[in-house]
Design an enzyme around this catalytic site. Structure first.
Site, PDB file in Angstrom:
ATOM      1  N   ILE A 181       0.843  -1.211   0.000  1.00  0.00           N
ATOM      2  CA  ILE A 181       0.000   0.000   0.000  1.00  0.00           C
ATOM      3  C   ILE A 181       0.873   1.253   0.000  1.00  0.00           C
ATOM      4  O   ILE A 181       0.581   2.233  -0.696  1.00  0.00           O
ATOM      5  CB  ILE A 181      -0.985   0.009   1.194  1.00  0.00           C
ATOM      6  CG1 ILE A 181      -1.785  -1.296   1.231  1.00  0.00           C
ATOM      7  CG2 ILE A 181      -1.939   1.214   1.088  1.00  0.00           C
ATOM      8  CD1 ILE A 181      -2.721  -1.431   2.422  1.00  0.00           C
ATOM      9  N   THR A 186      -6.370  -1.241  10.241  1.00  0.00           N
ATOM     10  CA  THR A 186      -7.175  -2.257   9.553  1.00  0.00           C
ATOM     11  C   THR A 186      -8.537  -2.428  10.209  1.00  0.00           C
ATOM     12  O   THR A 186      -8.682  -2.176  11.413  1.00  0.00           O
ATOM     13  CB  THR A 186      -6.405  -3.599   9.590  1.00  0.00           C
ATOM     14  OG1 THR A 186      -7.288  -4.651   9.252  1.00  0.00           O
ATOM     15  CG2 THR A 186      -5.858  -3.907  10.974  1.00  0.00           C
ATOM     16  N   ASP A 187      -9.495  -2.917   9.434  1.00  0.00           N
ATOM     17  CA  ASP A 187     -10.812  -3.237  10.018  1.00  0.00           C
ATOM     18  C   ASP A 187     -10.748  -4.503  10.875  1.00  0.00           C
ATOM     19  O   ASP A 187     -11.685  -4.801  11.606  1.00  0.00           O
ATOM     20  CB  ASP A 187     -11.872  -3.388   8.912  1.00  0.00           C
ATOM     21  CG  ASP A 187     -11.572  -4.498   7.910  1.00  0.00           C
ATOM     22  OD1 ASP A 187     -10.470  -5.094   7.969  1.00  0.00           O
ATOM     23  OD2 ASP A 187     -12.437  -4.762   7.048  1.00  0.00           O
ATOM     24  N   GLU A 188      -9.624  -5.242  10.795  1.00  0.00           N
ATOM     25  CA  GLU A 188      -9.545  -6.510  11.527  1.00  0.00           C
ATOM     26  C   GLU A 188      -9.535  -6.290  13.040  1.00  0.00           C
ATOM     27  O   GLU A 188      -9.788  -7.222  13.805  1.00  0.00           O
ATOM     28  CB  GLU A 188      -8.326  -7.326  11.066  1.00  0.00           C
ATOM     29  CG  GLU A 188      -8.392  -7.581   9.574  1.00  0.00           C
ATOM     30  CD  GLU A 188      -7.403  -8.585   9.025  1.00  0.00           C
ATOM     31  OE1 GLU A 188      -6.909  -9.432   9.775  1.00  0.00           O
ATOM     32  OE2 GLU A 188      -7.125  -8.516   7.811  1.00  0.00           O
ATOM     33  N   TYR A 223      -1.903 -10.656  14.567  1.00  0.00           N
ATOM     34  CA  TYR A 223      -1.783  -9.461  13.713  1.00  0.00           C
ATOM     35  C   TYR A 223      -2.783  -8.391  14.160  1.00  0.00           C
ATOM     36  O   TYR A 223      -2.408  -7.251  14.442  1.00  0.00           O
ATOM     37  CB  TYR A 223      -2.027  -9.822  12.237  1.00  0.00           C
ATOM     38  CG  TYR A 223      -2.320  -8.622  11.352  1.00  0.00           C
ATOM     39  CD1 TYR A 223      -1.350  -7.641  11.123  1.00  0.00           C
ATOM     40  CD2 TYR A 223      -3.579  -8.448  10.761  1.00  0.00           C
ATOM     41  CE1 TYR A 223      -1.631  -6.528  10.327  1.00  0.00           C
ATOM     42  CE2 TYR A 223      -3.857  -7.350   9.959  1.00  0.00           C
ATOM     43  CZ  TYR A 223      -2.876  -6.388   9.753  1.00  0.00           C
ATOM     44  OH  TYR A 223      -3.153  -5.286   8.974  1.00  0.00           O
ATOM     45  N   ALA A 261      -4.445  -8.121  16.880  1.00  0.00           N
ATOM     46  CA  ALA A 261      -4.209  -7.663  18.261  1.00  0.00           C
ATOM     47  C   ALA A 261      -3.082  -6.631  18.288  1.00  0.00           C
ATOM     48  O   ALA A 261      -3.168  -5.612  18.991  1.00  0.00           O
ATOM     49  CB  ALA A 261      -3.860  -8.854  19.149  1.00  0.00           C
ATOM     50  N   LYS A 274      -2.187  -4.658  15.808  1.00  0.00           N
ATOM     51  CA  LYS A 274      -2.681  -3.412  15.190  1.00  0.00           C
ATOM     52  C   LYS A 274      -3.610  -2.686  16.170  1.00  0.00           C
ATOM     53  O   LYS A 274      -3.582  -1.458  16.283  1.00  0.00           O
ATOM     54  CB  LYS A 274      -3.417  -3.686  13.873  1.00  0.00           C
ATOM     55  CG  LYS A 274      -2.533  -4.150  12.734  1.00  0.00           C
ATOM     56  CD  LYS A 274      -1.488  -3.141  12.279  1.00  0.00           C
ATOM     57  CE  LYS A 274      -2.052  -1.940  11.570  1.00  0.00           C
ATOM     58  NZ  LYS A 274      -0.963  -1.086  10.982  1.00  0.00           N
ATOM     59  N   ARG A 320     -14.629 -11.131   2.833  1.00  0.00           N
ATOM     60  CA  ARG A 320     -13.787  -9.942   2.984  1.00  0.00           C
ATOM     61  C   ARG A 320     -14.380  -8.839   2.113  1.00  0.00           C
ATOM     62  O   ARG A 320     -15.088  -9.110   1.137  1.00  0.00           O
ATOM     63  CB  ARG A 320     -12.336 -10.247   2.551  1.00  0.00           C
ATOM     64  CG  ARG A 320     -11.643 -11.328   3.388  1.00  0.00           C
ATOM     65  CD  ARG A 320     -11.412 -10.834   4.819  1.00  0.00           C
ATOM     66  NE  ARG A 320     -10.719 -11.767   5.684  1.00  0.00           N
ATOM     67  CZ  ARG A 320     -11.325 -12.605   6.543  1.00  0.00           C
ATOM     68  NH1 ARG A 320     -12.644 -12.655   6.613  1.00  0.00           N
ATOM     69  NH2 ARG A 320     -10.603 -13.379   7.339  1.00  0.00           N
TER      70      ARG A 320
END
Ligand code: NAD
Ligand code: TYD
Length: 360
Positions: free
Chosen positions: A13, A136-138, A162, A164, A166, A226
């Site tokens: 990105i 991220t939306d995660e 990942y 967690a 972020k 997704r």
């Protein structure tokens, strides 16, 4: 002239963002790209930027205070756009520690160095300085199959190492905003796809495997959802948030493009079949018979879906690239950059791939 410090600009990105910004602003801006060049960072992604007077690359680690504070001491940085991170969920399941180091500690170092460089004796901050943390939306966890959307107000509920890490980095940015009124924004974006994406992620991995007649690994029942966004739309959103967003706010960025993984795989196969001329030897290799269901990812989040209402209403951003166009552009890019793919899939990536998919 505004000066940007972009971290992780040699990744997927980040490199698309740098291209977008140099195209949009030309020599009105200056960009310094700080990147450690991990397996995911590739200077080839920035060939077109190199040689420009207003673009500088610095190889360095965001966790290294001396490097980061040195950059702030030597340059009057106006904008930080913080992409650098470990970004792949499967790798985080295998090796969480590096995610905590880069994503949490690295963000703390970035925040602290920016704060020191930008703060005034009265505790305020120099005019016009802004830090954008790309997330991220995660961090919001997992939605039910038909269970609504992620909003900026959705409570954090990360599941993978990942997400967690972020979430931890987002919380640090929030803490700096709440405690010091540090001038920042957070963007939480859905899954991106497009040129320069490393082929450990679903879309480039499927394109690359299909073109070689290799198995197409689909985790679990293939029905996880997704919400896919073309990367250039994300780059535009980041720029718009920095220029028009209200300070201290979080903005969700999403493509309004929910798809099950198996749908994505089928669309890629069909699009490859349409785009490859009959004379191309790869045409015979691409087939739905390559689809192989493999063991599910541990703790696999079922569905992500963003409601990008706030960014649309406050800032006027909307996703512009329809998935059918974005996937064709992406595939076309991979057709034209076979050598790029060969280079990034050699060496360490081969080893990762063999270990990851050996059971499949
Ligand atoms: P990427 O893995 O392609 O790139 C990460 C870049 O960061 C690489 O160039 C790498 O060399 C660099 N980096 C890693 N550790 C570093 C360190 N310690 N110091 C300096 N540089 C370091 O990632 P991406 O997909 O481009 O994601 C960029 C950001 O966007 C990440 O913060 C990620 O969490 C976030 N994000 C990604 C997606 C997505 O779909 N890919 C979606 C939403 C948010
Ligand atoms: P990925 O691209 O790793 O992004 P994220 O996990 O951050 O959403 O994976 C996207 C989806 O595709 C996810 O549900 C896992 C699935 N997936 C597969 O089915 N097979 C694969 O080989 C990969 C890499 C992912």
């Amino acid at each position: 002239m505004r000066t940007y410090l972009v971290t992780g600009g040699a990744g997927f990105i980040g490199s698309n963002y740098i291209h977008y910004m140099l195209k949009k602003y030309g020599s009105e801006i200056r960009i310094i790209n700080l990147d450690a060049l991990t397996y995911a960072g590739n200077l080839e992604n920035l060939k077109e930027a190199e040689g420009r007077d207003n673009y500088t690359f610095i190889k360095g680690d965001i966790c290294d205070k001396d490097t980061v504070s040195g950059i702030f001491a030597e340059n009057d940085i106006d904008r930080v756009v913080h992409f650098a991170a470990e970004s792949h969920v499967d790798r985080s399941i295998r090796d969480p520690e590096v995610f905590v180091r880069t994503n949490v500690l690295g963000t703390a170092v970035m925040l602290n160095c920016a704060k020191k460089a930008w703060e005034l004796p009265d505790g305020g901050f120099k005019e016009g300085k802004r830090f954008l943390h790309v997330s991220t939306d995660e961090v919001y966890g997992s939605l039910e199959e038909k269970g609504g959307y992620f909003y900026e107000t959705t409570p954090y509920d990360p599941h993978s190492p990942y997400s967690a890490s972020k979430a931890g980095s987002d919380m640090l940015v929030k803490a700096y905003m709440d405690t010091y009124k540090f001038p920042a924004n957070i963007t939480n974006c859905s899954n991106n796809y497009g040129p320069y994406q490393f082929p450990e992620k679903l879309i480039p991995l499927i394109i690359n495997n299909a073109l070689q007649g290799k198995k197409l690994p689909v985790y679990g029942d293939g029905r996880n959802v997704r919400d896919w966004l073309y990367v250039e739309d994300h780059a535009k959103a980041i720029d718009m948030v920095q220029e028009k967003g209200r300070l201290f706010e979080t903005y969700n960025v999403g493509g309004h493009n929910e798809k099950q993984n198996i749908e994505i795989v089928n669309i890629i196969i069909e699009t490859l079949q349409e785009m490859l001329p009959g004379t191309d030897p790869r045409r015979k290799l691409v087939s739905k018979e390559l689809i192989t269901y493999v063991e599910d990812r541990k703790g696999h989040d079922r569905r992500y879906a963003i409601a990008p209402d706030k960014i649309r209403e406050e800032i006027g951003w909307e996703p512009e690239t329809m998935f059918r166009d974005g996937i064709r552009k992406t595939i076309q890019w991979f057709f034209e950059h076979e050598d790029w793919m060969q280079r990034v899939t050699s060496g360490d990536y081969q080893k990762y791939y063999e270990e990851m998919y050996s059971a499949g």
